[in-house]
Write an enzyme that holds these catalytic residues in place. Sequence first.
Site, PDB file in Angstrom:
ATOM      1  N   ASP A   1       0.569  -1.343   0.007  1.00  0.00           N
ATOM      2  CA  ASP A   1       0.115  -0.230   0.255  1.00  0.00           C
ATOM      3  C   ASP A   1       0.865   1.314   0.365  1.00  0.00           C
ATOM      4  O   ASP A   1       2.127   1.012   0.945  1.00  0.00           O
ATOM      5  CB  ASP A   1      -0.875  -0.095   0.998  1.00  0.00           C
ATOM      6  CG  ASP A   1      -1.812   0.827   1.433  1.00  0.00           C
ATOM      7  OD1 ASP A   1      -2.834   1.375   0.102  1.00  0.00           O
ATOM      8  OD2 ASP A   1      -1.450   1.526   2.521  1.00  0.00           O
TER       9      ASP A   1
ATOM     10  N   ASP B   1       0.058   4.782   1.078  1.00  0.00           N
ATOM     11  CA  ASP B   1      -0.220   6.035   2.181  1.00  0.00           C
ATOM     12  C   ASP B   1       0.255   4.950   3.640  1.00  0.00           C
ATOM     13  O   ASP B   1      -0.706   4.024   3.345  1.00  0.00           O
ATOM     14  CB  ASP B   1      -1.679   6.291   1.857  1.00  0.00           C
ATOM     15  CG  ASP B   1      -1.603   6.827   0.215  1.00  0.00           C
ATOM     16  OD1 ASP B   1      -1.340   7.026  -0.406  1.00  0.00           O
ATOM     17  OD2 ASP B   1      -3.391   6.825   0.142  1.00  0.00           O
TER      18      ASP B   1
END
Length: 108
Positions: free
Chosen positions: A10, A12
């Site tokens: 991921d 973020d």
Amino acid sequence: MQELTLAIFDLDHTLLPLDCSAQWAARMQQLGWVAGAQFRARHAALLAEYGERGLDMQAYLQLTLEPLRGRCAQAVAEAVQQLVDEHLLPAVYAQAWRLLQTHREAGH
């Protein structure tokens, strides 16, 4: 046939200490592609809902893709590249770069 391993991360708050969606929203505002206060309020509300109940993908896509309608693909690509080069890549954690390199060296 060679077996491949896939590593998925991921972005973020994992590889980056920020939220890519918020960065893109700010970039569209800087470009004048969105009405600042109204767009910012709706975007913030969607992100808050995401944190509480999950993302309303239809509403999110409508909000974030509508400003791109009718724009030249080249202009959008340049705006995205500028965001990546100036804000996202410099923000990647040093530890994340090392981890990505480790995966590359392992053939992932």
